[in-house]
Design a protein around this motif. Structure first.
Motif, PDB file in Angstrom:
ATOM      1  N   ALA A  83      46.842  42.104  32.885  1.00 48.36           N
ATOM      2  CA  ALA A  83      45.526  41.938  33.854  1.00 48.36           C
ATOM      3  C   ALA A  83      44.305  41.123  34.282  1.00 48.36           C
ATOM      4  O   ALA A  83      43.861  40.471  34.901  1.00 48.36           O
ATOM      5  CB  ALA A  83      46.301  43.515  35.045  1.00 48.36           C
ATOM      6  N   MET A  84      43.825  41.780  32.906  1.00 51.80           N
ATOM      7  CA  MET A  84      42.289  41.398  32.575  1.00 51.80           C
ATOM      8  C   MET A  84      42.482  39.802  32.662  1.00 51.80           C
ATOM      9  O   MET A  84      41.463  39.125  32.484  1.00 51.80           O
ATOM     10  CB  MET A  84      41.876  42.431  31.707  1.00 51.80           C
ATOM     11  CG  MET A  84      40.371  41.565  30.979  1.00 51.80           C
ATOM     12  SD  MET A  84      39.011  42.096  32.353  1.00 51.80           S
ATOM     13  CE  MET A  84      37.606  41.233  32.394  1.00 51.80           C
ATOM     14  N   VAL A  85      43.418  39.492  31.724  1.00 51.45           N
ATOM     15  CA  VAL A  85      43.326  38.122  31.882  1.00 51.45           C
ATOM     16  C   VAL A  85      43.686  37.016  32.568  1.00 51.45           C
ATOM     17  O   VAL A  85      42.615  36.205  33.119  1.00 51.45           O
ATOM     18  CB  VAL A  85      44.455  37.468  30.505  1.00 51.45           C
ATOM     19  CG1 VAL A  85      44.623  36.101  30.431  1.00 51.45           C
ATOM     20  CG2 VAL A  85      44.151  37.901  28.806  1.00 51.45           C
ATOM     21  N   LEU A  86      44.324  37.474  34.184  1.00 55.85           N
ATOM     22  CA  LEU A  86      45.119  37.303  35.175  1.00 55.85           C
ATOM     23  C   LEU A  86      43.423  37.152  36.160  1.00 55.85           C
ATOM     24  O   LEU A  86      43.192  36.269  36.965  1.00 55.85           O
ATOM     25  CB  LEU A  86      46.005  38.310  36.098  1.00 55.85           C
ATOM     26  CG  LEU A  86      47.181  37.875  34.821  1.00 55.85           C
ATOM     27  CD1 LEU A  86      48.199  38.830  35.392  1.00 55.85           C
ATOM     28  CD2 LEU A  86      47.703  36.280  35.421  1.00 55.85           C
ATOM     29  N   ILE A  87      43.210  38.549  35.496  1.00 58.50           N
ATOM     30  CA  ILE A  87      41.564  38.714  36.765  1.00 58.50           C
ATOM     31  C   ILE A  87      40.501  37.190  36.402  1.00 58.50           C
ATOM     32  O   ILE A  87      40.472  36.569  37.365  1.00 58.50           O
ATOM     33  CB  ILE A  87      41.083  39.517  36.545  1.00 58.50           C
ATOM     34  CG1 ILE A  87      41.940  40.937  37.643  1.00 58.50           C
ATOM     35  CG2 ILE A  87      40.061  39.737  37.470  1.00 58.50           C
ATOM     36  CD1 ILE A  87      41.755  41.895  37.267  1.00 58.50           C
ATOM     37  N   ALA A  88      40.397  37.322  35.640  1.00 63.94           N
ATOM     38  CA  ALA A  88      39.021  36.510  34.454  1.00 63.94           C
ATOM     39  C   ALA A  88      39.346  34.775  34.859  1.00 63.94           C
ATOM     40  O   ALA A  88      39.374  33.866  35.419  1.00 63.94           O
ATOM     41  CB  ALA A  88      39.660  35.573  32.722  1.00 63.94           C
ATOM     42  N   ALA A  89      41.470  34.911  34.498  1.00 62.30           N
ATOM     43  CA  ALA A  89      41.389  33.357  34.853  1.00 62.30           C
ATOM     44  C   ALA A  89      41.071  32.808  36.390  1.00 62.30           C
ATOM     45  O   ALA A  89      40.713  31.603  36.671  1.00 62.30           O
ATOM     46  CB  ALA A  89      42.478  32.958  34.427  1.00 62.30           C
ATOM     47  N   ALA A  90      41.751  33.441  36.929  1.00 59.26           N
ATOM     48  CA  ALA A  90      41.625  33.596  38.894  1.00 59.26           C
ATOM     49  C   ALA A  90      40.434  33.413  39.642  1.00 59.26           C
ATOM     50  O   ALA A  90      39.810  32.772  39.876  1.00 59.26           O
ATOM     51  CB  ALA A  90      42.610  34.859  39.278  1.00 59.26           C
ATOM     52  N   LEU A  91      39.821  33.742  39.079  1.00 60.31           N
ATOM     53  CA  LEU A  91      37.871  34.198  39.738  1.00 60.31           C
ATOM     54  C   LEU A  91      37.311  32.990  38.504  1.00 60.31           C
ATOM     55  O   LEU A  91      36.901  31.967  39.923  1.00 60.31           O
ATOM     56  CB  LEU A  91      37.711  35.499  38.509  1.00 60.31           C
ATOM     57  CG  LEU A  91      37.272  36.584  39.458  1.00 60.31           C
ATOM     58  CD1 LEU A  91      36.722  37.897  38.791  1.00 60.31           C
ATOM     59  CD2 LEU A  91      37.206  36.248  40.792  1.00 60.31           C
ATOM     60  N   THR A  93      38.657  30.082  37.799  1.00 62.26           N
ATOM     61  CA  THR A  93      39.589  29.062  38.573  1.00 62.26           C
ATOM     62  C   THR A  93      38.754  29.121  40.338  1.00 62.26           C
ATOM     63  O   THR A  93      38.310  28.117  40.562  1.00 62.26           O
ATOM     64  CB  THR A  93      41.151  29.005  39.168  1.00 62.26           C
ATOM     65  OG1 THR A  93      41.520  29.357  38.061  1.00 62.26           O
ATOM     66  CG2 THR A  93      41.389  28.281  39.427  1.00 62.26           C
ATOM     67  N   LEU A  94      38.952  30.433  40.755  1.00 59.73           N
ATOM     68  CA  LEU A  94      38.355  30.018  42.234  1.00 59.73           C
ATOM     69  C   LEU A  94      37.102  29.720  42.351  1.00 59.73           C
ATOM     70  O   LEU A  94      36.553  29.055  42.803  1.00 59.73           O
ATOM     71  CB  LEU A  94      38.625  31.020  43.080  1.00 59.73           C
ATOM     72  CG  LEU A  94      40.234  32.299  43.144  1.00 59.73           C
ATOM     73  CD1 LEU A  94      40.106  33.615  43.625  1.00 59.73           C
ATOM     74  CD2 LEU A  94      40.979  30.982  44.607  1.00 59.73           C
ATOM     75  N   THR A  95      36.212  30.097  41.274  1.00 58.45           N
ATOM     76  CA  THR A  95      34.761  29.380  41.270  1.00 58.45           C
ATOM     77  C   THR A  95      34.461  28.427  40.990  1.00 58.45           C
ATOM     78  O   THR A  95      34.024  27.381  42.121  1.00 58.45           O
ATOM     79  CB  THR A  95      33.960  30.467  40.112  1.00 58.45           C
ATOM     80  OG1 THR A  95      34.330  31.905  40.916  1.00 58.45           O
ATOM     81  CG2 THR A  95      32.851  30.142  40.412  1.00 58.45           C
ATOM     82  N   SER A  96      35.174  27.732  40.601  1.00 59.80           N
ATOM     83  CA  SER A  96      35.502  26.107  40.179  1.00 59.80           C
ATOM     84  C   SER A  96      36.129  25.898  41.451  1.00 59.80           C
ATOM     85  O   SER A  96      34.991  24.360  42.065  1.00 59.80           O
ATOM     86  CB  SER A  96      36.392  26.042  38.651  1.00 59.80           C
ATOM     87  OG  SER A  96      37.660  26.021  39.490  1.00 59.80           O
ATOM     88  N   ILE A  97      36.816  25.987  41.743  1.00 54.24           N
ATOM     89  CA  ILE A  97      37.634  25.391  43.163  1.00 54.24           C
ATOM     90  C   ILE A  97      36.089  25.560  44.908  1.00 54.24           C
ATOM     91  O   ILE A  97      36.330  24.519  45.279  1.00 54.24           O
ATOM     92  CB  ILE A  97      38.501  26.040  43.634  1.00 54.24           C
ATOM     93  CG1 ILE A  97      39.523  25.686  42.447  1.00 54.24           C
ATOM     94  CG2 ILE A  97      39.150  25.573  45.277  1.00 54.24           C
ATOM     95  CD1 ILE A  97      40.830  26.522  43.199  1.00 54.24           C
ATOM     96  N   THR A 162      30.072  35.620  39.248  1.00 54.48           N
ATOM     97  CA  THR A 162      31.434  35.831  38.760  1.00 54.48           C
ATOM     98  C   THR A 162      31.703  35.861  37.073  1.00 54.48           C
ATOM     99  O   THR A 162      32.527  37.232  36.922  1.00 54.48           O
ATOM    100  CB  THR A 162      32.412  34.138  38.478  1.00 54.48           C
ATOM    101  OG1 THR A 162      32.317  33.816  39.599  1.00 54.48           O
ATOM    102  CG2 THR A 162      33.645  33.943  37.983  1.00 54.48           C
ATOM    103  N   VAL A 163      30.951  36.016  36.047  1.00 57.49           N
ATOM    104  CA  VAL A 163      30.318  36.524  35.041  1.00 57.49           C
ATOM    105  C   VAL A 163      30.999  37.648  34.839  1.00 57.49           C
ATOM    106  O   VAL A 163      31.262  38.664  34.011  1.00 57.49           O
ATOM    107  CB  VAL A 163      30.040  35.420  34.014  1.00 57.49           C
ATOM    108  CG1 VAL A 163      29.577  36.608  32.517  1.00 57.49           C
ATOM    109  CG2 VAL A 163      30.275  34.111  34.045  1.00 57.49           C
ATOM    110  N   LEU A 164      29.676  38.518  35.500  1.00 56.44           N
ATOM    111  CA  LEU A 164      29.167  39.589  35.452  1.00 56.44           C
ATOM    112  C   LEU A 164      30.738  40.701  36.619  1.00 56.44           C
ATOM    113  O   LEU A 164      30.481  41.441  35.994  1.00 56.44           O
ATOM    114  CB  LEU A 164      28.157  39.692  36.074  1.00 56.44           C
ATOM    115  CG  LEU A 164      27.452  41.263  36.691  1.00 56.44           C
ATOM    116  CD1 LEU A 164      26.647  41.726  35.066  1.00 56.44           C
ATOM    117  CD2 LEU A 164      26.161  41.613  37.421  1.00 56.44           C
ATOM    118  N   ILE A 165      31.023  39.666  37.192  1.00 58.99           N
ATOM    119  CA  ILE A 165      32.257  40.662  37.321  1.00 58.99           C
ATOM    120  C   ILE A 165      33.187  40.921  36.351  1.00 58.99           C
ATOM    121  O   ILE A 165      33.917  42.227  36.165  1.00 58.99           O
ATOM    122  CB  ILE A 165      32.486  40.279  39.092  1.00 58.99           C
ATOM    123  CG1 ILE A 165      32.058  39.935  40.291  1.00 58.99           C
ATOM    124  CG2 ILE A 165      33.821  40.610  39.403  1.00 58.99           C
ATOM    125  CD1 ILE A 165      31.907  38.908  41.239  1.00 58.99           C
TER     126      ILE A 165
END
Length: 381
Positions: A83-91, A93-97, A162-165
């Protein structure tokens, strides 16, 4: 025997003095809290977002942990890491988009800077030539480049947030297994600790459900706006769809801003009033159907918040935390509604915060624990 008359005047003055002191302390405490909210806004916004994301993934973790690979069950630790990996990847990705779309909008805005004032001023031609000329001069006096630089500098802070979150969510996952033990030690009574735990689970469940429904409705609305922009040949179709998706998380105001934005872009690009009116009307119908009919129908009575309370929450958190506060206003209001529903002295506030004056009851407190967002029994082994 003579008795001295009761000193009612002295007792009344003492009681009045106590009330004044209590009121003054409450005002001072509110001012101090408000000062801290403003001064530590970056950290607090990141922390609030991390808590919401952490609560959002609690059902996901339980769902992953219930899955089996052959005869083996997925360990809870592995589920948390996944779940942590999924959150980090999603955040990320969304930030870059989001940053890519912001950059596209800023670059396109610079190209529109010369013709936009004339296009916007033409919308007020019905007021007369003098009014149109005054509006045109006012718009030309606005230094667009300064605003764009300010927007770009704020956008650069999104990556830091994003990094802090992600860090906050990671530490929350690390503390997850000790939460019940800490809660019991903090409350001291097992029955009361279980009740507090149920209230927290109720908050998590309702915030998760709100975010799930809002994400689905916002995604559908954004996709429809994208199709609409594509149909009229607008250059910023993709950006308008993504911006609409994001803005729809801001209650009431977000949909209005998104509708006005696509109409403005259509008028600047095409320059035809009839086309602009058609785009505005279609976008308005899309927002109305999705936001005022489908959205409330899916939310259900458990999340029917007072419209006036939503506006107050939106105004307060918008003033304190800016645009991020607007996004967080409804989840914070849901949390307050659930807490006030189960504290007897605060229940009148829950009645005011709910739309029909029917806040959560003690009987409803057990419902979120029974099933998660995936419709499965959360207590099942």
């Amino acid at each position: 025997m003579l008795h001295d008359p009761p000193k009612t005047g002295t007792s009344e003055r003492s009681s009045e003095t106590t009330r004044l002191q209590t009121g003054a302390l409450l005002i001072i405490a509110f001012a101090v809290v408000l000062f801290l909210l403003v001064q530590a806004r970056f950290v607090l916004i990141s922390l609030a977002t991390a808590i919401i994301l952490f609560s959002l993934t609690s059902d996901v973790i339980n769902f992953i942990a219930r899955q089996r690979i052959g005869p083996f069950r997925v360990p809870n630790t592995l589920a948390s890491i996944a779940a942590m990996v999924l959150i980090a990847a999603a955040l990320l990705t969304l930030t870059s988009i989001l940053l890519a779309q912001i950059n596209t909008v800023l670059v396109t805005t610079l190209s529109y800077a010369e013709r936009a004032p004339s296009a916007v001023a033409s919308l007020f031609a019905w007021l007369g030539e003098d009014s149109e000329l005054a509006i045109l001069n006012a718009l030309r006096s606005v230094n667009v480049s300064n605003y764009l630089r300010g927007a770009a500098s704020q956008a650069s802070g999104v990556t830091q947030a994003t990094v802090l979150i992600i860090l906050f969510v990671g530490f929350l996952f690390a503390e997850r297994i000790w939460f019940e033990t800490k809660l019991l030690s903090l409350v001291g009574d097992k029955a009361q600790a279980e009740r507090v735990g149920k209230i927290i689970q109720s908050i998590i469940h309702r915030v998760n459900y709100y975010l799930l429904v809002k994400t689905v409705i916002s995604a559908i609305t954004g996709a429809m706006i994208f199709v609409l922009a594509q149909a009229f040949g607008l250059e910023l179709a993709t950006s308008l769809g993504i911006i609409t998706f994001v803005l729809n998380f801001i209650p009431n105001i977000g949909s209005i801003v998104a509708t006005a934005l696509i109409a403005l872009v259509a008028h600047v690009e095409i320059g035809d009033s009839t086309t602009t009116l058609a785009v505005f009307s279609i976008a308005g119908v899309i927002q109305f159907v999705n936001g005022s009919i489908i959205d409330p129908m899916l939310m259900g009575r458990a999340l029917r918040l007072s419209s006036f309370g939503i506006i107050l929450s939106l105004a307060f958190w918008g003033a304190v935390w800016g645009i991020p506060g607007m996004f967080l206003s409804v989840p914070i209001m849901v949390m307050l509604l659930v807490v006030c529903s189960h504290v007897p002295n605060l229940r009148p506030f829950a009645v005011l915060l709910s739309r029909e004056g029917l806040p959560e009851s003690e009987k409803m407190l057990d419902q979120p624990i029974e099933r998660d967002l995936f419709g499965q029994d959360s207590k099942r082994d």
